[in-house]
Design a protein around this motif. Structure first.
Motif, mmCIF file in Angstrom:
data_model
loop_
_atom_site.group_PDB
_atom_site.id
_atom_site.type_symbol
_atom_site.label_atom_id
_atom_site.label_comp_id
_atom_site.label_asym_id
_atom_site.label_seq_id
_atom_site.Cartn_x
_atom_site.Cartn_y
_atom_site.Cartn_z
ATOM 1 N N ARG A 24 -4.601 -6.333 -6.449
ATOM 2 C CA ARG A 24 -4.604 -5.012 -7.094
ATOM 3 C C ARG A 24 -5.892 -4.259 -6.813
ATOM 4 N N ASP A 25 -7.013 -4.988 -6.778
ATOM 5 C CA ASP A 25 -8.291 -4.347 -6.500
ATOM 6 C C ASP A 25 -8.423 -3.977 -5.033
ATOM 7 N N VAL A 26 -7.810 -4.762 -4.155
ATOM 8 C CA VAL A 26 -7.800 -4.415 -2.729
ATOM 9 C C VAL A 26 -7.017 -3.122 -2.515
ATOM 10 N N LEU A 27 -5.855 -3.022 -3.129
ATOM 11 C CA LEU A 27 -5.028 -1.816 -2.983
ATOM 12 C C LEU A 27 -5.730 -0.595 -3.568
ATOM 13 N N ARG A 28 -6.395 -0.779 -4.697
ATOM 14 C CA ARG A 28 -7.125 0.330 -5.321
ATOM 15 C C ARG A 28 -8.225 0.840 -4.388
ATOM 16 N N ALA A 29 -8.917 -0.079 -3.724
ATOM 17 C CA ALA A 29 -9.976 0.311 -2.792
ATOM 18 C C ALA A 29 -9.398 0.995 -1.557
ATOM 19 N N LEU A 30 -8.269 0.517 -1.083
ATOM 20 C CA LEU A 30 -7.643 1.126 0.088
ATOM 21 C C LEU A 30 -7.229 2.571 -0.204
ATOM 22 N N VAL A 31 -6.578 2.783 -1.333
ATOM 23 C CA VAL A 31 -6.137 4.137 -1.691
ATOM 24 C C VAL A 31 -7.344 5.042 -1.918
ATOM 25 N N GLY A 32 -8.320 4.548 -2.668
ATOM 26 C CA GLY A 32 -9.496 5.358 -2.984
ATOM 27 C C GLY A 32 -10.346 5.705 -1.780
ATOM 28 N N SER A 33 -10.305 4.857 -0.755
ATOM 29 C CA SER A 33 -11.127 5.106 0.437
ATOM 30 C C SER A 33 -10.719 6.379 1.165
ATOM 31 N N ALA A 34 -9.499 6.819 0.970
ATOM 32 C CA ALA A 34 -9.022 8.028 1.647
ATOM 33 C C ALA A 34 -9.841 9.257 1.260
ATOM 34 N N LEU B 296 0.818 -1.206 0.000
ATOM 35 C CA LEU B 296 0.000 0.000 0.000
ATOM 36 C C LEU B 296 0.856 1.262 0.000
ATOM 37 N N VAL B 297 1.966 1.262 0.731
ATOM 38 C CA VAL B 297 2.787 2.471 0.860
ATOM 39 C C VAL B 297 3.176 3.055 -0.498
ATOM 40 N N PRO B 298 3.758 2.272 -1.435
ATOM 41 C CA PRO B 298 4.113 2.885 -2.722
ATOM 42 C C PRO B 298 2.890 3.338 -3.524
ATOM 43 N N GLU B 299 1.743 2.691 -3.331
ATOM 44 C CA GLU B 299 0.530 3.125 -4.028
ATOM 45 C C GLU B 299 0.064 4.477 -3.494
ATOM 46 N N LEU B 300 0.164 4.668 -2.195
ATOM 47 C CA LEU B 300 -0.197 5.962 -1.615
ATOM 48 C C LEU B 300 0.758 7.053 -2.082
ATOM 49 N N LEU B 301 2.048 6.739 -2.107
ATOM 50 C CA LEU B 301 3.025 7.723 -2.590
ATOM 51 C C LEU B 301 2.720 8.120 -4.030
ATOM 52 N N ILE C 196 -18.823 -0.194 -2.897
ATOM 53 C CA ILE C 196 -17.547 0.509 -2.937
ATOM 54 C C ILE C 196 -17.360 1.228 -4.266
ATOM 55 N N ALA C 197 -17.991 0.689 -5.330
ATOM 56 C CA ALA C 197 -17.832 1.286 -6.663
ATOM 57 C C ALA C 197 -18.443 2.674 -6.747
ATOM 58 N N ARG C 198 -19.352 3.038 -5.826
ATOM 59 C CA ARG C 198 -19.919 4.375 -5.840
ATOM 60 C C ARG C 198 -18.854 5.420 -5.498
ATOM 61 N N TYR C 199 -17.909 5.035 -4.670
ATOM 62 C CA TYR C 199 -16.904 5.977 -4.166
ATOM 63 C C TYR C 199 -15.516 5.720 -4.760
ATOM 64 N N VAL C 200 -15.244 4.482 -5.145
ATOM 65 C CA VAL C 200 -13.986 4.128 -5.814
ATOM 66 C C VAL C 200 -14.380 3.411 -7.097
ATOM 67 N N PRO C 201 -14.665 4.145 -8.156
ATOM 68 C CA PRO C 201 -15.186 3.531 -9.385
ATOM 69 C C PRO C 201 -14.235 2.486 -9.963
ATOM 70 N N ASP C 202 -14.825 1.434 -10.522
ATOM 71 C CA ASP C 202 -14.036 0.377 -11.152
ATOM 72 C C ASP C 202 -13.547 0.851 -12.518
ATOM 73 N N PRO C 203 -12.233 0.827 -12.765
ATOM 74 C CA PRO C 203 -11.741 1.139 -14.113
ATOM 75 C C PRO C 203 -12.066 -0.010 -15.051
#
Length: 509
Positions: free
Chosen positions: A196-206, A25-30, A288-295
């Motif tokens: 990859r989808d877990v990390l995308r949701a974690l970053v987008g949740s912020a 997660l750290v490099p994804e947040l960066l 979750i797709a309402r707030y972190v849309p699926d690409p």
């Protein structure tokens, strides 16, 4: 992204950065522009990560109120990615206490959002009837949601990614057993999700709106049984047909030992994974797709997630593994130093020799030790010690390596962990097998005053009580075979500048 852009981004606190998800997660947040602060019990374990120079690392523990409060200062988003998985009795109390400390500190610091990754719970099953680990994860989610801080709880079942415990379990069971006598849970329906989808949701949740404070189910587009997953994995990996014979007599406890026998995942971790598969774990919503849309193309399907994970494994690009997190209860005492250490008895086995090779060639052998390359001596003794460790609940010898050629501080290495590495000179390993004491193994590549290459090897053992002393003297007769053979074969491999073709009696397993 330049430093000014990053400075303008939200400050995010990541707990569990030494673990499987946190380390990814750290490099994804960066990359998303966050300023990242990591809370770690042992900050040195993050030193060799590629992103280490871009984050702030603070020492602390989620069960320590003062360190958590200090880490929360000026934080916008706080990620809670720690679990007491496999810690033995009392883990629920530990999880509960840590979550309450974290929630209170986030509220006091004015954190605008907490994000937690938990486990997907089965529909229609009271939480009191869930497995202890799944029940504890659900309780942590409730505690954080009740904190008064807007909270996102992400609930995932089986996470598929190179190095994840769930993926390693699936991979080794399928690859090693063409005919499998399996527990009845192989017929349980599961909704796996790609890492990859877990990390995308974690970053987008912020970036969720402040008024949103709830749990979200995370899953891929398919619902499969574990048997379906094994059959499809075999096809994707190019294996022959697998035959699965489920039997009802394998309880979660027995099946965890069965998993531990076949895979590198020890029973202490396999048991909660197996217990979580007793009930159907299928998403009830995809809000979750309402707030972190699926690409496009996401969430990834099972086949694509497995292909990507296998490609990472084959390319030796596994950035984190399930074994990244330290073994619960593993020793954390400082290394005894000579000659001023005053901590009691210290047994040492020293070996050194001149090597007709460059220090660089010697270092390549040292850094490549373990995993598929083995330990360069008496494989039967190493294998027996690994099996013994498994029998008493330890990690055993089969955790392997994250990378076949490179090591970094904090990496697990079979039943050792990399405690220190000075590239080109020193590799120090700390034992994580079950022992009546503390143990280290050091290997040095050096050049002496005459310009010759010298290999130095030191095994240290600090016994705990009478049993510790008895253990050392009981195994010391084998040291010439194990440690002496290891030094000779490492020197021989360096001289050949390749892994040695050792005699059959010393061939690595």
């Amino acid at each position: 992204m330049n430093a000014d852009d990053r400075e303008a981004g939200p400050r995010s606190l990541v707990t569990g950065a030494t673990g499987y998800i946190g380390g990814r997660l750290v490099p994804e947040l960066l990359a998303a522009g966050h300023r990242v602060r990591c809370l770690a019990r042992s900050p040195g374990k993050l030193r060799d990560h590629p992103w280490a120079g871009e984050v702030e690392v603070v020492r602390g523990d989620v069960t320590d109120e003062a360190s958590v409060a200090a880490a929360m200062r000026d934080v916008d988003v706080a990620y809670y990615l720690v679990h007491a998985l496999g810690t033995g009795k009392g883990f629920e109390d530990t999880d509960r206490r840590a979550a309450r400390i974290f929630a209170a500190a986030a509220r006091a610091a004015g954190v605008r959002r907490v994000v937690y990754l938990g486990g997907l719970t089965p529909a229609g099953i009271p939480e009191t009837e869930l497995s202890p680990h799944l029940r504890s994860r659900a309780e942590v989610g409730h505690i954080l949601l009740d904190s008064g801080v807007p909270t996102t709880v992400l609930r995932a079942a089986v996470i598929l990614g190179s190095g994840s415990a769930s993926f390693e379990m699936l991979r080794y069971l399928t690859e090693r057993l063409p005919v499998m006598v399996t527990p009845s849970w192989v017929h349980t329906r599961i909704q796996p999700v790609a890492v990859r989808d877990v990390l995308r949701a974690l970053v987008g949740s912020a970036e969720m709106p402040r008024e949103v404070s709830r749990a979200f189910d995370l899953g891929g587009p398919e619902v499969l049984t574990y048997r379906d997953m094994m059959v499809r994995y075999a096809r994707i990996a190019g294996l022959g047909r697998r035959f699965v014979v489920p039997v009802p007599v394998l309880t979660p406890g027995l099946s965890s030992h069965w998993v531990g026998l076949v895979t590198p995942v020890p029973a202490s971790i396999a048991r909660p994974l197996a217990e979580s598969l007793r009930h159907e774990v299928v998403c009830r919503e995809h809000d979750i797709a309402r707030y972190v849309p699926d690409p496009p193309g996401h969430p990834l399907g099972f086949d694509e997630a497995v292909r990507l994970a296998l490609q990472r494994v084959r390319d030796a690009q596994v950035t984190t593994r399930w074994s990244n997190a330290a073994v619960p209860g593993a020793p954390s005492d400082p290394l005894p130093t000579d000659p001023d250490w005053a901590g009691g008895s210290l047994y040492t086995d020293r070996r050194e020799m001149l090597v007709p090779a460059t220090p660089e060639a010697l270092w390549r052998v040292i850094e490549g030790i373990g995993g598929e390359n083995g330990w360069y001596s008496f494989p039967l003794a190493w294998a027996a010690r690994g099996w013994l460790d498994r029998l008493v609940g330890g990690v055993g010898l089969r955790r392997g390596r994250r990378d076949a050629h490179r090591l970094r501080v904090g990496d697990s290495l079979d039943f050792w962990r990399v405690e220190e590495i000075e590239p080109g000179r020193l590799l120090r390993l700390r034992a994580e097998m079950r022992l009546p004491g503390l143990a280290w193994l050091e290997m040095y590549a050096e050049r002496d005053g005459d310009g010759r290459t010298r290999y130095r090897q030191r095994a240290l053992f600090h016994p705990r009580g009478l049993l510790g002393h008895a253990y050392w003297w009981g195994v010391s007769p084998f040291h010439a075979l194990v440690f002496g053979g290891m030094a000779r074969n490492i020197a021989r491999a360096a001289a050949a500048d390749r892994a040695p073709s050792v005699p059959a009696t010393e061939r690595t397993s």
